[in-house]
Design a protein around this motif. Structure first.
Motif, PDB file in Angstrom:
ATOM      1  N   ASP A 116       0.836  -1.201   0.000  1.00  0.00           N
ATOM      2  CA  ASP A 116       0.000   0.000   0.000  1.00  0.00           C
ATOM      3  C   ASP A 116       0.872   1.253   0.000  1.00  0.00           C
ATOM      4  OD1 ASP A 116      -2.264  -1.516   0.050  1.00  0.00           O
ATOM      5  OD2 ASP A 116      -2.614  -1.310   2.211  1.00  0.00           O
ATOM      6  N   VAL A 117       0.222   2.395  -0.133  1.00  0.00           N
ATOM      7  CA  VAL A 117       0.885   3.692  -0.027  1.00  0.00           C
ATOM      8  C   VAL A 117       0.104   4.532   0.971  1.00  0.00           C
ATOM      9  CG1 VAL A 117       1.528   5.811  -1.236  1.00  0.00           C
ATOM     10  CG2 VAL A 117       1.715   3.607  -2.415  1.00  0.00           C
ATOM     11  N   PHE A 118       0.762   5.096   1.961  1.00  0.00           N
ATOM     12  CA  PHE A 118       0.060   6.005   2.857  1.00  0.00           C
ATOM     13  C   PHE A 118       0.623   7.410   2.714  1.00  0.00           C
ATOM     14  CE2 PHE A 118       3.575   5.491   5.793  1.00  0.00           C
ATOM     15  CZ  PHE A 118       3.556   6.645   6.559  1.00  0.00           C
ATOM     16  N   THR A 119      -0.203   8.384   3.064  1.00  0.00           N
ATOM     17  CA  THR A 119       0.084   9.780   2.737  1.00  0.00           C
ATOM     18  C   THR A 119       0.055  10.658   3.986  1.00  0.00           C
ATOM     19  OG1 THR A 119      -0.984   9.430   0.590  1.00  0.00           O
ATOM     20  CG2 THR A 119      -0.608  11.706   1.261  1.00  0.00           C
ATOM     21  N   VAL A 120       0.956  11.612   4.030  1.00  0.00           N
ATOM     22  CA  VAL A 120       0.912  12.648   5.064  1.00  0.00           C
ATOM     23  C   VAL A 120       0.880  14.011   4.382  1.00  0.00           C
ATOM     24  CG1 VAL A 120       2.231  11.199   6.653  1.00  0.00           C
ATOM     25  CG2 VAL A 120       3.408  12.929   5.314  1.00  0.00           C
ATOM     26  N   ARG A 121       0.322  14.961   5.083  1.00  0.00           N
ATOM     27  CA  ARG A 121       0.236  16.325   4.576  1.00  0.00           C
ATOM     28  C   ARG A 121       1.103  17.237   5.443  1.00  0.00           C
ATOM     29  NH1 ARG A 121      -1.872  18.425  -0.053  1.00  0.00           N
ATOM     30  NH2 ARG A 121      -3.569  16.929   0.164  1.00  0.00           N
ATOM     31  N   VAL A 122       1.916  18.054   4.809  1.00  0.00           N
ATOM     32  CA  VAL A 122       2.765  19.016   5.507  1.00  0.00           C
ATOM     33  C   VAL A 122       2.233  20.414   5.221  1.00  0.00           C
ATOM     34  CG1 VAL A 122       5.085  19.962   5.766  1.00  0.00           C
ATOM     35  CG2 VAL A 122       4.778  17.520   5.298  1.00  0.00           C
ATOM     36  N   VAL A 123       1.996  21.176   6.272  1.00  0.00           N
ATOM     37  CA  VAL A 123       1.550  22.565   6.147  1.00  0.00           C
ATOM     38  C   VAL A 123       2.633  23.451   6.747  1.00  0.00           C
ATOM     39  CG1 VAL A 123      -0.235  24.257   6.699  1.00  0.00           C
ATOM     40  CG2 VAL A 123      -0.858  21.865   6.305  1.00  0.00           C
ATOM     41  N   ALA A 124       3.321  24.194   5.894  1.00  0.00           N
ATOM     42  CA  ALA A 124       4.421  25.050   6.347  1.00  0.00           C
ATOM     43  C   ALA A 124       3.866  26.302   7.023  1.00  0.00           C
ATOM     44  CB  ALA A 124       5.303  25.431   5.166  1.00  0.00           C
ATOM     45  N   ARG A 125       4.468  26.656   8.139  1.00  0.00           N
ATOM     46  CA  ARG A 125       4.053  27.857   8.876  1.00  0.00           C
ATOM     47  C   ARG A 125       5.274  28.672   9.277  1.00  0.00           C
ATOM     48  NH1 ARG A 125      -1.197  27.701  10.592  1.00  0.00           N
ATOM     49  NH2 ARG A 125      -2.280  25.699  10.339  1.00  0.00           N
ATOM     50  N   ASP A 126       5.044  29.947   9.483  1.00  0.00           N
ATOM     51  CA  ASP A 126       6.136  30.826   9.881  1.00  0.00           C
ATOM     52  C   ASP A 126       6.247  30.882  11.405  1.00  0.00           C
ATOM     53  OD1 ASP A 126       4.174  32.555  10.816  1.00  0.00           O
ATOM     54  OD2 ASP A 126       4.323  33.935   9.119  1.00  0.00           O
ATOM     55  N   LYS A 127       7.079  31.779  11.885  1.00  0.00           N
ATOM     56  CA  LYS A 127       7.375  31.861  13.317  1.00  0.00           C
ATOM     57  C   LYS A 127       6.147  32.181  14.147  1.00  0.00           C
ATOM     58  CE  LYS A 127      10.599  34.135  16.512  1.00  0.00           C
ATOM     59  NZ  LYS A 127      11.701  35.138  16.619  1.00  0.00           N
ATOM     60  N   GLU A 128       5.206  32.945  13.564  1.00  0.00           N
ATOM     61  CA  GLU A 128       4.000  33.330  14.284  1.00  0.00           C
ATOM     62  C   GLU A 128       2.856  32.343  14.082  1.00  0.00           C
ATOM     63  OE1 GLU A 128       3.905  35.872  16.388  1.00  0.00           O
ATOM     64  OE2 GLU A 128       6.043  36.101  15.977  1.00  0.00           O
ATOM     65  N   GLY A 129       3.124  31.230  13.388  1.00  0.00           N
ATOM     66  CA  GLY A 129       2.091  30.226  13.181  1.00  0.00           C
ATOM     67  C   GLY A 129       1.212  30.462  11.982  1.00  0.00           C
ATOM     68  N   ARG A 130       1.541  31.459  11.165  1.00  0.00           N
ATOM     69  CA  ARG A 130       0.737  31.735   9.980  1.00  0.00           C
ATOM     70  C   ARG A 130       1.090  30.761   8.863  1.00  0.00           C
ATOM     71  NH1 ARG A 130       2.306  37.494  11.608  1.00  0.00           N
ATOM     72  NH2 ARG A 130       4.344  36.697  10.978  1.00  0.00           N
ATOM     73  N   PRO A 131       0.112  30.223   8.144  1.00  0.00           N
ATOM     74  CA  PRO A 131       0.410  29.316   7.022  1.00  0.00           C
ATOM     75  C   PRO A 131       1.163  30.057   5.924  1.00  0.00           C
ATOM     76  CG  PRO A 131      -1.896  29.152   7.686  1.00  0.00           C
ATOM     77  CD  PRO A 131      -1.329  30.337   8.397  1.00  0.00           C
ATOM     78  N   LYS A 132       2.145  29.415   5.340  1.00  0.00           N
ATOM     79  CA  LYS A 132       2.859  29.996   4.200  1.00  0.00           C
ATOM     80  C   LYS A 132       1.956  29.925   2.964  1.00  0.00           C
ATOM     81  CE  LYS A 132       6.647  31.093   4.174  1.00  0.00           C
ATOM     82  NZ  LYS A 132       7.909  30.331   4.149  1.00  0.00           N
ATOM     83  N   THR A 133       2.106  30.873   2.090  1.00  0.00           N
ATOM     84  CA  THR A 133       1.268  30.921   0.892  1.00  0.00           C
ATOM     85  C   THR A 133       2.034  30.585  -0.381  1.00  0.00           C
ATOM     86  OG1 THR A 133       1.687  33.295   0.664  1.00  0.00           O
ATOM     87  CG2 THR A 133      -0.257  32.626   1.931  1.00  0.00           C
ATOM     88  N   CYS A 134       3.282  30.168  -0.227  1.00  0.00           N
ATOM     89  CA  CYS A 134       4.069  29.771  -1.400  1.00  0.00           C
ATOM     90  C   CYS A 134       4.852  28.505  -1.056  1.00  0.00           C
ATOM     91  CB  CYS A 134       5.030  30.888  -1.829  1.00  0.00           C
ATOM     92  SG  CYS A 134       6.230  31.324  -0.568  1.00  0.00           S
ATOM     93  N   GLY A 135       5.332  27.806  -2.085  1.00  0.00           N
ATOM     94  CA  GLY A 135       6.091  26.582  -1.873  1.00  0.00           C
ATOM     95  C   GLY A 135       7.584  26.843  -1.912  1.00  0.00           C
ATOM     96  N   GLY A 136       8.347  25.790  -2.233  1.00  0.00           N
ATOM     97  CA  GLY A 136       9.786  25.939  -2.383  1.00  0.00           C
ATOM     98  C   GLY A 136      10.606  25.449  -1.215  1.00  0.00           C
ATOM     99  N   ASP A 137       9.968  25.040  -0.101  1.00  0.00           N
ATOM    100  CA  ASP A 137      10.738  24.468   1.009  1.00  0.00           C
ATOM    101  C   ASP A 137      11.334  23.134   0.562  1.00  0.00           C
ATOM    102  OD1 ASP A 137      10.030  26.483   2.996  1.00  0.00           O
ATOM    103  OD2 ASP A 137       8.028  25.609   2.947  1.00  0.00           O
ATOM    104  N   PHE A 138      12.497  22.813   1.103  1.00  0.00           N
ATOM    105  CA  PHE A 138      13.202  21.590   0.707  1.00  0.00           C
ATOM    106  C   PHE A 138      13.210  20.609   1.861  1.00  0.00           C
ATOM    107  CE2 PHE A 138      17.310  19.400  -0.551  1.00  0.00           C
ATOM    108  CZ  PHE A 138      16.745  18.734  -1.627  1.00  0.00           C
ATOM    109  N   PHE A 139      12.530  19.483   1.691  1.00  0.00           N
ATOM    110  CA  PHE A 139      12.363  18.489   2.745  1.00  0.00           C
ATOM    111  C   PHE A 139      13.114  17.207   2.420  1.00  0.00           C
ATOM    112  CE2 PHE A 139       9.087  20.630   5.165  1.00  0.00           C
ATOM    113  CZ  PHE A 139       8.408  21.399   4.230  1.00  0.00           C
ATOM    114  N   ARG A 140      13.269  16.406   3.449  1.00  0.00           N
ATOM    115  CA  ARG A 140      13.799  15.051   3.321  1.00  0.00           C
ATOM    116  C   ARG A 140      12.860  14.128   4.086  1.00  0.00           C
ATOM    117  NH1 ARG A 140      20.036  13.300   4.543  1.00  0.00           N
ATOM    118  NH2 ARG A 140      19.874  11.078   4.117  1.00  0.00           N
ATOM    119  N   ALA A 141      12.311  13.119   3.392  1.00  0.00           N
ATOM    120  CA  ALA A 141      11.306  12.248   4.001  1.00  0.00           C
ATOM    121  C   ALA A 141      11.784  10.803   3.967  1.00  0.00           C
ATOM    122  CB  ALA A 141       9.982  12.387   3.260  1.00  0.00           C
TER     123      ALA A 141
END
Length: 571
Positions: A113-138
């Motif tokens: 099977d394949v399972f999925t997680v969702r990542v929601v990027a936030r800034d220092k004040e907890g506000r959701p980011k409105t653009c992409g481009g973060d570089f992750f390692r999973a």
């Protein structure tokens, strides 16, 4: 009369403004939503035709209350907001506030099977980011110590501050999720700007008159330097292979007297650091650098045995089961198991039989040299290594490394690619050859194997330079295959690496994000090329059991060679 015309014009303009305002209000009230296009940008790329099959990435599940709450946080920051603009660091993706939520957490998962997680990027004040481009390692790691399994996640950037990570489930038992924010998008922009700055690395070459013993050392450049007029340069560039190399002309010596060249690491790192402000340098420190994210829930995923009763047999690693552009698989102990084709584990005797009567040409960087060194020890090969003379200068010849096994009629040859090469030692300029020229000089034949590995020395160069160099290499590969259809050609990608105790200068020139961009160029260049097999080693390194290194341990090298040999000898 003039006043009447002016009044009429102003009346019409006012009507237009009122009409547009009404239309805008209607659009706003109708809550029209534009769905962002999904873009694959991060650590891994896989084909949907591979097994296990990845699920279609869609918008967040509205039925998931935890995720709905996450995506509709009351503090939303957008560059268009009229509120007070936050300070620079307050807008940066904050690992402590970024949410990682497992979707369909109550589902029963089985192997395959394949399972999925969702990542929601936030800034220092907890506000959701409105653009992409973060570089992750999973990564996914087995919790069973005796099993020692691991695999890499597949990350999709939705370009709106949210990311989807999919994990194929390869083994039975417990699995722990590890997602790391390697670089926030703000740091990625800095890396991109620094990379595109030409000639930041410092190279120098000596010019020597053999008769008079006169010697002068001059700075050299891997891209054109517009600040220097042509008459003050020695141009060693070779346009037909897209190779650029220029040096400042010595005062009393001819350009033809060029002798030894080297890379000056100290000056190169200093130049790179000077391209970054103090504020930007903060992005390459904790908590913005290589920070593990907290996963919700924290409990491991439980994977049951597959419900399928028919065993799945992988095809042989032939041209019909290519790994180009994808490298699905996982580590099981110290063995890499591909889910694309049947990658075998080769013993010493297997390698000897596989390479019997073959000539293997390797050209690239020291990461590929590891393959030659390992084959030299296993086969074994007669020694043909390059050494230093007693006075510390390079001994020549030979500058081609490798050796022969007369019993099995095996020859292995390795040569470094042409400048720019990032080595501290002095090397003879004319000992280096462009890869395209080496390919054009080959006679080929059905027992010819070519392995190319160019990436580690190009991470700091503008991407267009590497792209053009690789384009010339691809053309040379096509010419070789027309002369010798039976020759086998492989191109390997880059890997993750260590970063010298977190020093800023090493990230600016050697970040994993830079290496991944090189890997993406290699994938794209040879994606549909029938003459080349791409050995994609990226995700092997993302979840490798050993430490990250540009020169990985023997476990990694042996598994890389198993993949190569499985293509050479699929039977």
């Amino acid at each position: 009369m003039g006043s009447a015309r002016l009044f009429a014009v102003l009346t019409v303009l006012a009507a237009v403004v009122i009409f547009l305002t009404v239309c805008t209000v209607k659009i706003s009230n109708n809550s029209t939503i534009i769905t962002p296009r999904i873009k694959q940008v991060t650590y891994l790329r896989y084909s949907s035709t591979k097994i296990p099959r990845l699920e279609q990435v869609t918008s967040p599940n509205k039925n998931d209350s935890k995720l709905t709450k996450t995506l509709h946080h009351e503090k939303i920051y957008s560059p268009n907001n009229t509120s007070t603009t936050p300070s620079y660091l307050e807008q940066v993706t904050c690992p402590n506030n970024t949410n990682v939520v497992v979707l369909s957490r109550d589902k029963v998962y089985h192997q395959g099977d394949v399972f999925t997680v969702r990542v929601v990027a936030r800034d220092k004040e907890g506000r959701p980011k409105t653009c992409g481009g973060d570089f992750f390692r999973a990564r996914l790691l087995s919790i069973n110590g005796s099993l020692q399994s691991s695999s890499a996640g597949h990350i999709s950037d939705h370009c709106n501050g949210t990311y989807t990570v999919q994990f194929p489930l390869y083994w039975v038992g417990g699995a722990s999720i590890r997602i790391q924010l390697v670089h926030p998008s703000e740091a990625v922009k800095v890396l991109e700007r620094v990379r595109e700055t030409p000639n930041k690395r410092f190279f120098q070459c000596s010019f020597v008159d053999i008769k008079t013993k006169a010697k002068q050392t001059r700075q050299c450049y891997s891209t054109v330097n517009p600040s220097l007029p042509p008459h003050k340069l020695c141009d060693f560039s070779k346009r037909e292979v897209n190779g650029t190399w220029l040096c400042e002309k010595p005062e009393k010596l001819q350009c033809s007297t060029i002798s030894l060249c080297r890379w000056d690491g100290g000056k190169s790192y200093k130049n790179a650091v000077n391209l970054v402000s103090k504020k930007e340098a903060t992005l390459f420190k904790k908590p913005y650098l290589e920070e593990e994210l907290e996963v919700d829930p924290k409990e491991p995923i439980r994977v049951l045995e597959t419900e399928l009763t028919t065993p799945h047999h992988l095809p042989a690693c032939t041209g019909n089961a290519r790994e180009s552009g994808a490298s699905l698989g996982h580590w099981s102990g110290k063995i890499w198991k591909s889910s694309v084709c049947n990658v075998q584990v080769f013993s010493k005797e297997d390698i000897q039989r596989c390479l019997a009567n073959k000539t293997v040409y390797m050209q690239g960087d020291s990461a590929l040299l590891q393959w030659t060194t390992r084959l030299q020890a296993v086969l074994p090969l007669s020694s043909n290594t390059d050494t230093m003379a007693s006075d510390g200068t390079p001994k020549r010849p030979p500058h081609v490394k490798g050796g022969d096994n007369s019993q099995w009629n095996i020859s292995v040859r390795f040569q470094f690619h042409h400048f720019p090469t990032q080595g501290h030692s002095w090397n003879y300029y004319y000992d280096f050859s462009y890869t395209a020229d080496v390919l054009d000089a080959m006679h080929g034949g059905p027992n010819t194997v070519v392995v190319l590995g160019l990436w580690a020395h190009f991470t700091a160069e503008p991407l267009e330079m590497f792209w053009s160099r690789l384009h010339a290499i691809r053309d040379a590969v096509h010419r070789l295959k027309r002369r010798s259809p039976g020759a086998l050609v492989f191109v390997r990608t880059g890997t993750t690496r260590d970063h010298a105790q977190g020093k800023l200068e090493f990230y600016l020139l050697n970040s994993d994000w830079l290496a991944y961009q090189i890997t993406e160029v290699i994938r794209e260049m040879f994606r549909a090329d029938p003459d080349v097999v791409v050995l994609d080693t990226w995700d092997m390194s993302v979840c490798q059991p050993g430490k990250d290194s540009v020169h990985p341990d023997q476990t990694m090298v042996d598994s890389q060679l198993n993949r190569l040999l499985s293509h050479i000898c699929p039977d």
